[in-house]
Design a protein around this motif. Structure first.
Motif, PDB file in Angstrom:
ATOM      1  N   ARG A 215      10.571 -10.621  37.143  1.00  0.00           N
ATOM      2  CA  ARG A 215      10.208  -9.298  37.637  1.00  0.00           C
ATOM      3  C   ARG A 215       9.335  -9.405  38.880  1.00  0.00           C
ATOM      4  O   ARG A 215       8.692 -10.426  39.135  1.00  0.00           O
ATOM      5  CB  ARG A 215       9.467  -8.529  36.546  1.00  0.00           C
ATOM      6  N   GLU A 217       6.549  -8.108  39.362  1.00  0.00           N
ATOM      7  CA  GLU A 217       5.125  -8.268  39.041  1.00  0.00           C
ATOM      8  C   GLU A 217       4.714  -9.738  38.982  1.00  0.00           C
ATOM      9  O   GLU A 217       3.581 -10.081  39.331  1.00  0.00           O
ATOM     10  CB  GLU A 217       4.810  -7.586  37.704  1.00  0.00           C
ATOM     11  N   SER A 232      -1.212  -4.016  32.766  1.00  0.00           N
ATOM     12  CA  SER A 232      -1.379  -5.462  32.661  1.00  0.00           C
ATOM     13  C   SER A 232      -0.358  -6.078  31.715  1.00  0.00           C
ATOM     14  O   SER A 232      -0.012  -5.511  30.677  1.00  0.00           O
ATOM     15  CB  SER A 232      -2.788  -5.784  32.172  1.00  0.00           C
ATOM     16  N   ASN A 233       0.128  -7.260  32.102  1.00  0.00           N
ATOM     17  CA  ASN A 233       1.048  -8.037  31.249  1.00  0.00           C
ATOM     18  C   ASN A 233       0.687  -9.505  31.380  1.00  0.00           C
ATOM     19  O   ASN A 233       0.930 -10.133  32.409  1.00  0.00           O
ATOM     20  CB  ASN A 233       2.500  -7.812  31.674  1.00  0.00           C
ATOM     21  N   SER A 234       0.109 -10.062  30.346  1.00  0.00           N
ATOM     22  CA  SER A 234      -0.253 -11.492  30.343  1.00  0.00           C
ATOM     23  C   SER A 234       0.397 -12.172  29.155  1.00  0.00           C
ATOM     24  O   SER A 234      -0.257 -12.814  28.340  1.00  0.00           O
ATOM     25  CB  SER A 234      -1.772 -11.656  30.288  1.00  0.00           C
ATOM     26  N   ASN A 235       1.731 -12.057  29.078  1.00  0.00           N
ATOM     27  CA  ASN A 235       2.445 -12.520  27.881  1.00  0.00           C
ATOM     28  C   ASN A 235       2.670 -14.026  27.826  1.00  0.00           C
ATOM     29  O   ASN A 235       3.278 -14.521  26.897  1.00  0.00           O
ATOM     30  CB  ASN A 235       3.789 -11.794  27.754  1.00  0.00           C
ATOM     31  N   ASN A 239       7.317 -14.180  33.300  1.00  0.00           N
ATOM     32  CA  ASN A 239       7.259 -12.780  33.697  1.00  0.00           C
ATOM     33  C   ASN A 239       5.874 -12.174  33.566  1.00  0.00           C
ATOM     34  O   ASN A 239       5.703 -10.964  33.773  1.00  0.00           O
ATOM     35  CB  ASN A 239       8.280 -11.949  32.901  1.00  0.00           C
ATOM     36  N   ALA A 240       4.896 -12.972  33.244  1.00  0.00           N
ATOM     37  CA  ALA A 240       3.528 -12.462  33.217  1.00  0.00           C
ATOM     38  C   ALA A 240       3.077 -12.133  34.639  1.00  0.00           C
ATOM     39  O   ALA A 240       3.571 -12.699  35.619  1.00  0.00           O
ATOM     40  CB  ALA A 240       2.596 -13.485  32.582  1.00  0.00           C
ATOM     41  N   ASP A 241       2.137 -11.219  34.736  1.00  0.00           N
ATOM     42  CA  ASP A 241       1.632 -10.804  36.042  1.00  0.00           C
ATOM     43  C   ASP A 241       1.148 -12.000  36.858  1.00  0.00           C
ATOM     44  O   ASP A 241       0.414 -12.860  36.337  1.00  0.00           O
ATOM     45  CB  ASP A 241       0.470  -9.821  35.883  1.00  0.00           C
ATOM     46  N   TYR A 271      11.974  -1.928  33.391  1.00  0.00           N
ATOM     47  CA  TYR A 271      10.577  -2.355  33.255  1.00  0.00           C
ATOM     48  C   TYR A 271       9.810  -1.904  34.498  1.00  0.00           C
ATOM     49  O   TYR A 271      10.098  -2.372  35.611  1.00  0.00           O
ATOM     50  CB  TYR A 271      10.492  -3.882  33.105  1.00  0.00           C
ATOM     51  N   ASN A 272       8.878  -1.015  34.317  1.00  0.00           N
ATOM     52  CA  ASN A 272       8.101  -0.475  35.448  1.00  0.00           C
ATOM     53  C   ASN A 272       9.015  -0.001  36.579  1.00  0.00           C
ATOM     54  O   ASN A 272       8.678  -0.105  37.761  1.00  0.00           O
ATOM     55  CB  ASN A 272       7.111  -1.511  35.986  1.00  0.00           C
TER      56      ASN A 272
END
Length: 513
Positions: A215, A217, A232-235, A239-241, A271-272
């Motif tokens: 993504r 991001e 926020s996405n810190s998975n 694909n984490a930010d 997604y977003n």
């Protein structure tokens, strides 16, 4: 990581170890640097590496006119373990050798234009996975060995920024006559460079940094995400930010570039999606600014080219792709525009590929079409060759003519066009609400197709759309090719330019008064 990339790791391990990535008399080069590379013409370039370096670098060159030069360059120690040196500026076709120690050299370095190519799997799709791949690779070996060179970064994500990170390379710098290496190079990236070289005769250095399924991001700095209020996405995955910005873009900010190429957006369809009209333009500005500040040779307005999303599932009424395509232009429809200056694009909505598996489907094999259109636009925007078009015919005026109980919409375009009466569809859609409301949700089912007999080309630049089949026209909206897969035949969209380039009209939509 795909099977082809795993194979590539094995094939090129010896190559990577053979160039300047291993220790030589106590110093090393960053892995980006290797023989046969391209440096950006007309500006200073930074070469950097690791260790404590207190000797001078010898830059020995053969200029475009055949004159030989030699100059000592003084490195600076920027930290305890990192040094860098600024090279002399040279015009295209200057060929140089850089001598760091008796055993550490960069040879057959040519000055030209350097492009950074990024995005997800359609940028990643390599030369051996396109239509007529064997012929294309053979042609490259015969005609572009000197003029088009390429390199590819390995897939790495980092949770923290490290400007001195020594990123791994999937492909060290190679010439186009290295057919084994070229098999694994991004097709869109390489073919764009080939097309630009054909016209300009300026050597092209194509640098690939992409990761399938990712993504926007992940490719963005925190500055971009904050500016667009991205959740926020810190998975912990790719694909984490910010993790691909950290791992694959930030480490090469010292590289001076001509410009950027981008093919991404599929992963943001669900997604977003409705932030993409902020995140993508903001990422462009952020990359430009940060490269210009660190490299010293990248322009703050460096040209940025992108590819609109291609077709995928036939007869799909999902709204993700149509809306992302619109957001890719900051909701204007074409580039460059006031919000996306010095930006250009390729629109490949007529490249549907029915083949199952990979390549095919969401990864169409027809990357030559994509690259040709991208190069046409790039020659205009990046090289000032205004005889090349940036996009196909586009409406510059819309008027409505009331006829008793129905409305005819007249569209005047900015260039001569061909309206294909034998296309699969009219290309036009009507919705009884505003264009924004028609795109809410996950479906485009509010956009109703206008039948083919209701659309006519009345002169070289005018098309009329008869909306007599619809009620409540006032307050509604009209759109063009507003589907994930508008047509299933190659080169069979309804509207193309009536000239040698045959550029297609990109998607657009308008509210009706």
């Amino acid at each position: 990581m795909g099977a082809s990339k795993m194979l590539l790791d094995v094939v090129f391990t010896l190559t990577v170890l053979a160039v300047g990535s291993k220790a030589q008399d106590g110093i090393t080069l960053n892995n980006y640097f290797s023989n046969e590379m391209v440096l950006q013409r007309g500006v200073e370039n930074i070469i950097w590496g690791y260790g404590n370096y207190d000797s001078n670098v010898m830059q020995s060159c053969v200029l475009k006119d055949g004159v030989k030069t030699a100059k000592e360059l003084k490195p600076e120690q920027v930290s305890d373990n990192v040094w860098q040196v600024k090279t002399s500026s040279h015009v295209e076709h200057t060929r140089c050798t850089f001598t760091f120690t008796e055993t550490l050299k960069l040879e057959d370095v040519v000055y030209g234009d350097v492009w950074l190519c990024s995005g997800q799997s359609n940028m990643e799709q390599n030369m051996q996975n396109i239509e007529n791949s064997a012929d294309e690779i053979a042609d490259a070996a015969e005609n572009y060995g000197y003029g088009v060179r390429f390199a590819s970064l390995a897939n790495v994500f980092l949770t923290e920024q490290d400007p001195d990170h020594n990123q791994d390379m999937q492909l060290s710098w190679s010439r186009a006559d290295d057919s084994e290496a070229l098999k694994f190079m991004s097709a869109v990236c390489f073919l764009y460079g080939r097309n630009i070289y054909d016209v300009t005769e300026v050597p092209q250095g194509m640098v690939d940094a992409d990761w399938g399924g990712t993504r926007v991001e992940a490719w963005s700095s925190q500055d971009v995400l904050d500016a667009c209020n991205v959740p926020s996405n810190s998975n912990g995955d790719a694909n984490a930010d910010t993790v691909l910005w950290n791992g694959m873009i930030n480490p090469i900010l010292r590289v001076s570039l001509k410009g950027f190429l981008w093919y991404q957006g599929e992963a943001n369809g669900n997604y977003n999606r409705d932030l993409y009209n902020c995140t993508f333009p903001a990422m462009i500005e952020d990359w430009r600014f940060k490269f210009s500040q660190i490299s010293g040779g990248t322009n703050e307005d460096a040209p940025f080219g992108f590819v609109q999303l291609a077709s995928w599932k036939p007869d799909s009424i999902e709204s993700g792709f149509p809306v992302i395509r619109w957001h890719q232009t900051a909701d204007v429809g074409i580039v460059p525009n006031p919000y996306m200056r010095n930006v250009f694009m390729s629109s490949p909505l007529d490249t549907y590929d029915p083949k199952e598996g990979y390549p095919g489907g969401i990864h169409p094999r027809y990357k030559q079409i994509v690259a040709e259109r991208l190069a046409n636009a790039g020659l205009n925007v990046a090289y000032g060759l205004t005889e090349y078009p940036t996009y196909g015919p586009y409406p510059i005026a819309l008027t409505q003519e009331a006829h008793d109980a129905f409305t005819i919409v007249k569209l005047e375009f900015d260039k001569d066009l061909q309206y294909l009466v034998d296309a699969e569809i009219s290309g036009f859609y009507f919705c009884s609400e505003s264009a924004v409301k028609c795109d809410e949700g996950k479906s485009v089912d509010k956009w109703l197709e206008v039948s083919k007999e209701r659309v006519q080309q009345v002169d070289s630049r005018t098309v009329t759309v008869d909306l007599s089949d619809f009620e409540m026209v006032l307050g509604g909206s009209i759109a063009y090719i507003w589907r994930e897969t508008p047509v299933k035949e190659l080169y069979m969209l309804p509207i193309y330019s009536d000239d040698q380039f045959r550029m297609p009209t990109p998607p657009f939509k308008y509210d009706l008064a």
